[in-house]
Design an enzyme around this catalytic site. Structure first.
Site, PDB file in Angstrom:
ATOM      1  N   TYR A  15      16.983  37.166 -18.945  1.00  0.00           N
ATOM      2  CA  TYR A  15      16.998  36.646 -20.184  1.00  0.00           C
ATOM      3  C   TYR A  15      16.767  35.855 -20.451  1.00  0.00           C
ATOM      4  O   TYR A  15      16.217  36.364 -21.706  1.00  0.00           O
ATOM      5  CB  TYR A  15      18.201  35.410 -19.306  1.00  0.00           C
ATOM      6  CG  TYR A  15      19.226  34.785 -21.299  1.00  0.00           C
ATOM      7  CD1 TYR A  15      19.924  35.464 -21.602  1.00  0.00           C
ATOM      8  CD2 TYR A  15      18.767  33.271 -21.437  1.00  0.00           C
ATOM      9  CE1 TYR A  15      20.557  33.889 -22.751  1.00  0.00           C
ATOM     10  CE2 TYR A  15      19.070  33.060 -22.414  1.00  0.00           C
ATOM     11  CZ  TYR A  15      20.164  33.471 -22.402  1.00  0.00           C
ATOM     12  OH  TYR A  15      20.324  32.436 -24.011  1.00  0.00           O
ATOM     13  N   ASP A  39      25.693  27.266 -28.053  1.00  0.00           N
ATOM     14  CA  ASP A  39      25.127  27.131 -27.770  1.00  0.00           C
ATOM     15  C   ASP A  39      24.930  26.981 -29.736  1.00  0.00           C
ATOM     16  O   ASP A  39      25.082  28.132 -30.390  1.00  0.00           O
ATOM     17  CB  ASP A  39      24.293  28.610 -27.795  1.00  0.00           C
ATOM     18  CG  ASP A  39      22.528  28.814 -28.309  1.00  0.00           C
ATOM     19  OD1 ASP A  39      22.052  27.710 -28.711  1.00  0.00           O
ATOM     20  OD2 ASP A  39      21.623  29.793 -27.722  1.00  0.00           O
TER      21      ASP A  39
END
Length: 125
Positions: A15, A39
């Protein structure tokens, strides 16, 4: 039983690497069906594959580097800090969020919450 610590750590490292140098499609491939992304924390939670792909699409084509700083794994959850540096011309922008993720039995991400705010973004020459 859940994914092993090693598989979760591998997904986290992928990631971080892909957020910096991969494509949005490669990042999205780390997510399980039905995953969610918030996010930063407090923003709208993205709940569809299309909205998650749109979010990571903003990273496509940027000149970035990233490094994993700290990881803590407990069961099928992890919290980790990483540093993302974006270069735009002569300027650099550094952000070091703390992400909290949950994982399925195959170590695919089922949820991601990123802890950071605008005050955490550092601009440099």
């Amino acid at each position: 039983m859940g994914a092993s610590r090693e598989k979760i750590l591998e997904t986290i490292q992928q990631y971080v690497d892909l957020v910096a140098t991969g494509t949005s499609a490669e990042v999205v491939a780390l997510y399980a069906d039905g995953a969610t992304v918030e996010d930063p924390v407090g923003s709208e939670v993205r709940t569809t594959a299309a909205s998650i792909a749109e979010f990571y699409g903003a990273l496509d084509g940027l000149e970035q580097t990233a490094k994993l700083l700290h990881v803590r794994i407990a069961g099928n959850e992890a919290a980790f800090a990483f540093e993302l540096v974006t270069t735009a011309g002569d300027a650099t922008y550094t952000l070091a969020p703390i992400d909290v993720m949950t994982f399925d039995d195959d170590a695919r991400i089922t949820s991601m919450r990123a802890f950071w705010s605008g005050e955490d973004l550092i601009a440099g020459p």
